[in-house]
Write a protein that holds these residues in place. Structure first.
Motif, mmCIF file in Angstrom:
data_model
loop_
_atom_site.group_PDB
_atom_site.id
_atom_site.type_symbol
_atom_site.label_atom_id
_atom_site.label_comp_id
_atom_site.label_asym_id
_atom_site.label_seq_id
_atom_site.Cartn_x
_atom_site.Cartn_y
_atom_site.Cartn_z
ATOM 1 N N ASN A 167 24.289 69.788 1.731
ATOM 2 C CA ASN A 167 23.436 68.760 2.343
ATOM 3 C C ASN A 167 23.706 68.635 3.837
ATOM 4 O OD1 ASN A 167 22.178 68.130 -0.060
ATOM 5 N ND2 ASN A 167 23.599 66.466 -0.573
ATOM 6 N N PHE A 168 24.963 68.829 4.229
ATOM 7 C CA PHE A 168 25.307 68.771 5.646
ATOM 8 C C PHE A 168 24.634 69.916 6.407
ATOM 9 C CE2 PHE A 168 27.969 70.180 9.186
ATOM 10 C CZ PHE A 168 28.041 69.015 9.941
ATOM 11 N N ILE A 169 24.704 71.116 5.842
ATOM 12 C CA ILE A 169 24.076 72.274 6.498
ATOM 13 C C ILE A 169 22.572 72.054 6.627
ATOM 14 C CG2 ILE A 169 23.573 74.735 6.287
ATOM 15 C CD1 ILE A 169 26.271 75.051 4.866
ATOM 16 N N LYS A 170 21.953 71.551 5.546
ATOM 17 C CA LYS A 170 20.508 71.296 5.593
ATOM 18 C C LYS A 170 20.182 70.216 6.620
ATOM 19 C CE LYS A 170 16.555 70.500 2.537
ATOM 20 N NZ LYS A 170 15.865 69.583 3.450
ATOM 21 N N TYR A 171 21.035 69.197 6.695
ATOM 22 C CA TYR A 171 20.852 68.102 7.654
ATOM 23 C C TYR A 171 20.867 68.644 9.088
ATOM 24 C CZ TYR A 171 22.702 64.377 10.706
ATOM 25 O OH TYR A 171 22.945 63.516 11.738
ATOM 26 N N VAL A 172 21.810 69.523 9.384
ATOM 27 C CA VAL A 172 21.900 70.110 10.733
ATOM 28 C C VAL A 172 20.688 70.988 11.010
ATOM 29 C CG1 VAL A 172 23.233 71.661 12.228
ATOM 30 C CG2 VAL A 172 24.413 69.998 10.778
ATOM 31 N N GLU A 173 20.276 71.755 10.022
ATOM 32 C CA GLU A 173 19.154 72.678 10.199
ATOM 33 C C GLU A 173 17.831 71.943 10.393
ATOM 34 O OE1 GLU A 173 18.781 76.325 10.253
ATOM 35 O OE2 GLU A 173 20.729 75.707 11.058
ATOM 36 N N ASP A 174 17.658 70.816 9.717
ATOM 37 C CA ASP A 174 16.361 70.123 9.733
ATOM 38 C C ASP A 174 16.211 69.150 10.896
ATOM 39 O OD1 ASP A 174 15.724 71.470 7.469
ATOM 40 O OD2 ASP A 174 16.069 69.795 6.091
#
Length: 425
Positions: free
Chosen positions: A71-78
């Motif tokens: 979720n952290f990686i997706k948060y940074v990407e989005d």
């Protein structure tokens, strides 16, 4: 906590619950980077929110990422504000499949223990450059939402990107067609403007001076105006490496401006130049005459007995008679040349400025105007006549003396019984 405050160093956000890994990497890279350290994802997210404008990259413990960091990686990407920040995984050992899978979620690379100083620095720097490059194309995509065309060219004046492909560009319907690597001459429909654009670009590359101008394009019977703004792009060695430009479609603005200018210069009833504008033309041409220009003559004409027309038939019919005479003055077949200007002097009086015209030729033109009006169809109104005065400009003339003299010619024509042409010397 934060390690090292040296502003010259790039800053890395390191999120790891493994003190051995974080300590080893921070010690290894201490001369190259300073670090924001977090031992869990929540703390890392808080540091990222507080310092994202300073952070060049995120190092993320691969095991932490595999366990609950997706979720952290997706948060940074989005999140658009993090688009320039790459995530690099740090693995204490050969990574498991769950850790490697994080690369498909948006992590850029993975470094594996034992960590080598040069290789680790190189992998982090490559990740930063890769993310910068990806963000460049993401920004290009975002800019396409604007109506303006924002473009970038390289040192050879070839497009790196352009956010809008307007109809003045020549390309097929292939959805994969790209402007990248092409010059204006290769893609512009209007070759004349394309050559001018290339020359302007070369001049900018040579001088380093930006430019701003408006071009007119006519394609498929459509008139358009574009504002072009371009500036040089300088590299770190202060050498011009390209051109950044902005093109705005200003068609409506330019058409309105031209319409207002036309309204300021023309007579509303006839469409001829108004008195102010025709007088200005006379003054300018006299200056040219005194600077060694060619001959110039003027004709002043007046509708005979015009008050009787208004009184007998009405002002609407009187306006129709004035417009009929104006149409004759616009007719190059009657005048016999395109090198002239005609204007409404006031009421039923008109002035014609003839360039490259001697007095004798001006008299012939005046006679053709007289005959043409005398035989014009005025609807239910009987044929009418005009009187005309003619004068040739001399080197000593001013606008006032020339207009006074041609007015005298018109006065003499009226005194001689009207419906005639009289020259004034």
């Amino acid at each position: 906590m934060e390690v090292s405050e040296q502003k010259s160093k790039k800053k890395i956000l390191f999120i790891s619950g493994n003190e051995k890994v974080s300590g080893e990497i921070c010690t290894l890279l201490t001369n190259k980077y300073s670090f924001y350290l977090a031992d869990n994802l929540n703390a890392g997210e808080q540091l990222l929110e507080q310092h994202y404008s300073e952070i060049s990259a995120i190092l993320l413990d691969s095991m932490l990422a595999a366990e609950n960091g997706r979720n952290f990686i997706k948060y940074v990407e989005d999140e658009p504000k993090f688009m320039f920040i790459p995530i690099v995984l740090a693995a204490p050992a050969i990574p498991l499949n769950e850790e490697i899978d994080c690369l498909s979620l948006g992590a850029v690379d993975i470094i594996v223990s034992p960590f080598h100083k040069v290789l680790t620095e190189r992998r982090i720097e490559n990740a930063i450059r890769l993310k910068d490059s990806a963000s460049f194309y993401e920004i290009e995509r975002i800019l396409k939402a604007l109506p303006s065309n924002i473009y970038l060219k390289d040192a050879d004046c070839k497009y790196i990107f352009a956010t809008q492909y307007w109809n003045h560009l020549q390309h097929d319907d292939d959805p994969d067609w790209t402007i990248r690597g092409k010059t204006d001459i290769e893609i512009r429909k209007d070759r004349e403007n394309a050559i001018a654009a290339m020359e302007a670009d070369k001049e900018l590359m040579r001088t380093g001076k930006g430019a701003s101008y408006i071009i007119e394009i006519n394609n498929d019977n459509v008139q358009e105006f574009f504002e072009v703004i371009k500036q040089p792009v300088w590299d770190e060695n202060q050498k011009i490496c390209g051109i950044v430009g902005l093109i705005n479609n200003v068609t409506e603005h330019e058409k309105l401006k031209n319409k207002l200018k036309l309204a300021a210069d023309t007579d509303g009833l006839t469409g001829l130049l108004n008195r102010r504008k025709i007088q200005s033309k006379i003054e300018n041409n006299l200056q040219g005459l005194k600077s060694g220009g060619v001959s110039m003559s003027v004709i002043m004409l007046d509708i005979d007995n015009f008050k009787c027309i208004n009184d007998t038939y009405g002002h609407k019919e009187g306006d129709m008679v004035i417009k009929t005479l104006a149409g004759i003055l616009m007719d190059e077949k009657v005048i016999g040349t395109s090198d002239y200007f005609a204007g409404r002097w006031g009421g039923e009086e008109f002035m014609v400025l003839l360039n490259n015209t001697e007095l004798s030729e001006a008299e012939e033109i005046a006679e053709r105007i007289r005959v043409s009006f005398g035989t014009a169809d005025l609807g239910g109104i009987p044929p009418q006549t005009i009187s005309l005065g003619v004068a040739q400009a001399g080197l000593c003339d001013s606008a006032d003396t020339l207009c006074t003299r041609v007015d005298m010619g018109l006065y003499n024509a009226k005194e001689s019984g009207k419906n005639t042409v009289k020259a004034a010397y």
